[in-house]
Enzyme design. Structure first.
Site, PDB file in Angstrom:
ATOM      1  N   SER A 183      39.186  36.760  38.574  1.00 18.04           N
ATOM      2  CA  SER A 183      37.562  35.894  39.615  1.00 18.04           C
ATOM      3  C   SER A 183      36.741  35.374  38.527  1.00 18.04           C
ATOM      4  O   SER A 183      36.152  34.301  39.233  1.00 18.04           O
ATOM      5  CB  SER A 183      36.770  37.563  39.314  1.00 18.04           C
ATOM      6  OG  SER A 183      36.307  37.501  37.891  1.00 18.04           O
ATOM      7  N   LYS A 237      27.311  40.317  38.587  1.00 18.79           N
ATOM      8  CA  LYS A 237      27.318  39.758  37.891  1.00 18.79           C
ATOM      9  C   LYS A 237      26.260  39.078  38.077  1.00 18.79           C
ATOM     10  O   LYS A 237      25.881  38.075  36.783  1.00 18.79           O
ATOM     11  CB  LYS A 237      28.785  38.929  38.427  1.00 18.79           C
ATOM     12  CG  LYS A 237      30.125  39.437  37.979  1.00 18.79           C
ATOM     13  CD  LYS A 237      31.180  38.952  38.849  1.00 18.79           C
ATOM     14  CE  LYS A 237      32.693  39.101  38.154  1.00 18.79           C
ATOM     15  NZ  LYS A 237      33.616  38.689  39.219  1.00 18.79           N
TER      16      LYS A 237
END
Length: 779
Positions: A645, A688
């Site tokens: 990611s 996140k």
């Protein structure tokens, strides 16, 4: 530029309730579990061997509740299985035999047999003390004595012909010399040698004939004993048949009961002396205790009584062990020796579930491999063997028993998780044969009108079971949103009810003194649940604010990007910004990950780094070889890095270092990139975004901060109200991208085409410098 900036309207998920749970009926709902329903339908309607069920899914999703509900619904329509008894095996006392009786018959049958035995303790002694029996004994004895007298008379006549006289003594019959009509006694005989010689000669000549008479007398004794025994047996049989007549009549239609009673009555007649001794032992405690032990052989041990069932049994074994599953044999100590008999046998769950269903948690069963192996054998061979070896661990002599195994017909439901199922399927060759049906719960299901409609009923059911007050519309809406947030997608909902139930319980505490739970109570419960677990996140954020962990949330830097990582701590997951840096220089090593070089890179991250090399070579190396050495790293990261990611952020850092163009630090980046520059979705989006938001808030909003993420993760933006409100105020921003060029334009302020020319220019420079040093082109 195809970057899309999201508004508050884009982030709202749009489901709200305008009614409370007071207005909905309770319903035990298992949302969108069609796969599980079909699996149970197949297994419950199949009687063939091996169609047992393994229910797979996460904890608190309702695996056990669903299984028990389906089994009980099916069991109510099925016949009640037989009662199970054990009885004394007169042929092999160490191997008790089982007796199966129709449901509800066992208890009454055992009571009837016990009453009959107790009655016989009175009736049999009474019969043998009666006048009729004594007269019959006297008659038989008198007839035998008469016949013996006739034999003795004939013996005397024949002996007289040989000058021998017959003398009957307590020690038996003997022959002495006969002189005239007088019998010579032994002293006189031994004093007369001539008479003794004549006596011996006559005795020798008559010896064979004498033996014949003795045999005849003995035969008469035997006949007397046989007739007395026949009389005894006849009287005992008469009494036993009379006492058991009611029992015979009541259970004459049960073949196994009839067979057992016939054998029992014969054994009672054989052992009639025990009943006679019982009468004479009255008042002798020690003798009665001894006889009581012997009388156990006539008792039945009812180990499974199904008289209270209305259908097939459904047994949930919470603590499986050899004893709880297979039954036990209780031993008693006598004179330093452990003893057991058929009355010591106790049933296990397999006995009680016979003819029905047994539910067990796989993890509990697998903790003991020997138990798992024995359990499989019981299902495979359709027999329940009661283990009798538990006393072998004791340093004591024992007399054990091995009960005859009861035939087993049971459908087993194992409750476990996906990993357990996979491991058993791969490593246990018998597992797939025994558990042909897998019922797997889906923890995250599609969100639609059906789910929206049924959710309040499910919550109402939980409230009733927990004894908790109702939720108003705002509380119901917040709870529904929380379930959606747990799924990680606006189009899905998490149906693992454990966390949801916890929130309801805690909200109930916070609503103390109020009639109903409101939305603010649900919000507080969720916030405090997170607060109790986010100590580490708070310390990391504090370290960032204090400058101990370097993280810039404003300005621009060359070769530096704020990536986003997710920490998984079991009870909580949270995101934090991670400074990703790149350094480029002339060389031929390509892209080198420092984490990979020091073995702190997982395989997925290592693959992502190689993908970056693929992008660079494909984008810039089609008309010339690349002479590039580049190191990338996660600064101040000392644990293993895994996942892809961060590959967009890593690529931006590399390209920034090559081009010399500064990258914005007020925008954090997450996303995976392929070799063609397409941005792919990643996980942990909510964590996140909210992690970077909290850092920016702590360090002070500038009005330009935000997160850049893949457009394919749009549906995963199920954010807290605080973040959405910040977006509405213009404090925090969210951007979507489709390609690396989108990220370049937002993060650098340059058009992608111009930016790539700067990168290409730097790579050409490296190429020329490499050739100038005499490396030459590679063929």
């Amino acid at each position: 530029m195809s970057i899309k900036k999201l508004s508050k309207e884009d982030l709202e998920y749009g489901y709200k309730y305008d009614f409370s749970t007071e207005d909905v009926p309770p319903e035990e709902v298992f949302l969108k579990q069609d796969r599980v329903e079909k699996a149970f339908d197949l297994a419950l309607n199949t009687t063939k061997e091996g169609y047992n069920i393994f229910v797979s899914g996460p904890e608190s999703i309702g695996r056990t509740t669903y299984a028990l509900r389906r089994l009980k619904e099916k069991a109510q329509k099925e016949p009640v299985p037989e009662d199970i008894c054990y009885f004394y095996n007169f042929d092999d006392p160490l191997r008790p035999k089982y007796l199966l009786l129709p449901a509800g018959v066992g208890k009454g049958f055992v009571e009837e047999v016990d009453r009959a035995i107790e009655s016989l303790k009175i009736e049999l002694p009474k019969a043998f003390e009666g006048k009729e029996y004594e007269e019959e004994v006297a008659k038989i004895t008198k007839e035998a004595e008469k016949r013996k007298e006739e034999i003795l008379e004939n013996l005397a006549k024949d002996a007289e012909a040989k000058n021998l006289g017959v003398v009957v003594t307590p020690m038996g019959i003997k022959l002495l010399p006969l002189v005239g009509r007088r019998i010579v006694e032994e002293p006189e005989l031994f004093a007369n040698p001539r008479l003794q010689e004549t006596y011996q000669r006559n005795l020798s000549e008559f010896e064979e004939r004498f033996r014949d008479y003795i045999r005849a007398l003995r035969e008469e004794d035997h006949k007397l004993a046989e007739k007395l025994n026949e009389l005894k047996e006849k009287v005992a049989t008469f009494v036993v048949e009379r006492v058991f007549s009611r029992c015979d009549e009541r259970y004459c239609h049960e073949p196994q009961a009839v067979e057992f009673l016939n054998r029992l009555k014969k054994e009672i007649v054989k052992n009639v002396d025990l009943f006679l001794m019982w009468k004479s032992a009255e008042g002798n405690t020690q003798m009665l205790a001894y006889l009581e032990k012997l009388f156990k052989r006539f008792k039945l041990n009812l180990i499974v009584d199904n008289s209270s069932l209305n259908g097939a049994p459904v047994i949930y074994e919470e603590v499986p062990s050899f004893q709880s599953l297979f039954g036990t044999i209780s031993y008693t100590m006598e004179m330093g020796v452990l003893y057991a008999d058929h009355t010591s046998i106790k049933a296990g769950s397999l006995h009680r579930a016979r003819g029905g269903y047994l539910v067990i948690r796989a993890s509990d069963l697998l903790k003991n491999y020997m138990l798992w192996d024995a359990f499989k054998k019981a299902i495979m061979h359709s027999k329940v063997h009661i283990p009798g070896y538990t006393v072998e661990d004791f340093l004591l002599p024992y007399v054990g028993i091995s009960p005859e195994p009861v035939p087993l017909n049971v459908k087993v439901v194992l409750i476990g998780d996906y990993l357990t199922y996979q491991l058993l399927s791969i490593y246990d060759p018998e597992f797939n044969r025994l558990f042909k049906v897998k019922a797997e719960f889906d923890p995250v299901v599609d969100l639609d009108e059906e789910v929206y409609e049924k959710f309040p009923r499910l919550i109402k059911k939980i409230l009733q079971e927990e004894g908790i007050k109702d939720l108003d519309g705002s509380a119901l809406s917040e709870l529904f949103k929380y379930a959606v947030m747990l799924s990680g997608s606006k189009k899905k909902i998490n149906v693992v009810m454990g966390d949801i139930v916890d929130v309801i319980r805690e909200a109930n505490v916070f609503s103390e003194g109020e009639r109903i739970i409101r939305g603010e109570h649900i919000k507080r419960a969720i916030e405090e649940k997170f607060y109790r677990s986010n100590l580490l996140e708070e310390k990391i954020r504090k370290a960032i604010v204090e400058g101990k962990i370097l993280c810039a949330v404003d300005g621009k830097r060359v070769g530096q990007v704020n990536g986003l990582s997710v920490y998984e701590l079991g009870d909580i997951s949270f995101g934090k910004p991670t400074r990703i840096t790149a350094s480029v220089y002339l060389g031929d090593k390509g892209v080198v990950s420092i984490e990979r070089e020091v073995a702190l890179s997982g395989p997925i991250h290592s693959k992502a780094v190689l993908t970056l090399s693929g992008y660079l070579n494909g984008k810039y190396g089609k008309d010339m070889p690349l002479y590039l050495s580049c190191t990338i790293t996660f600064e101040q990261s000392y644990e293993e890095v895994e996942g892809d990611s961060a590959s967009v952020a890593e690529l931006l850092a590399i390209l920034s270092a090559l081009s010399g163009v500064e990258i914005r630090q007020d925008i954090a980046v997450t996303g995976s990139v392929d070799q063609f520059g397409n941005v792919q979705p990643v996980g942990g989006i909510k964590e996140k975004v909210e992690g970077f938001y909290r850092v920016c808030k702590a360090m002070g909003f500038t009005g330009t901060q935000g997160v850049l993420l893949p457009s394919r993760n749009f549906e995963n933006l199920v954010l807290s109200d605080e973040v959405i409100e910040s977006v509405e105020k213009g404090e925090f921003h969210l951007y979507l991208m489709d390609t690396i060029d989108d990220a370049i334009e937002l993060m650098t302020g340059l058009k992608a085409e111009k930016f790539h020319k700067l990168v290409k220019k730097k790579l050409i420079e490296f190429f020329k410098r490499a050739n100038a040093r005499g490396k030459g082109l590679k063929s």
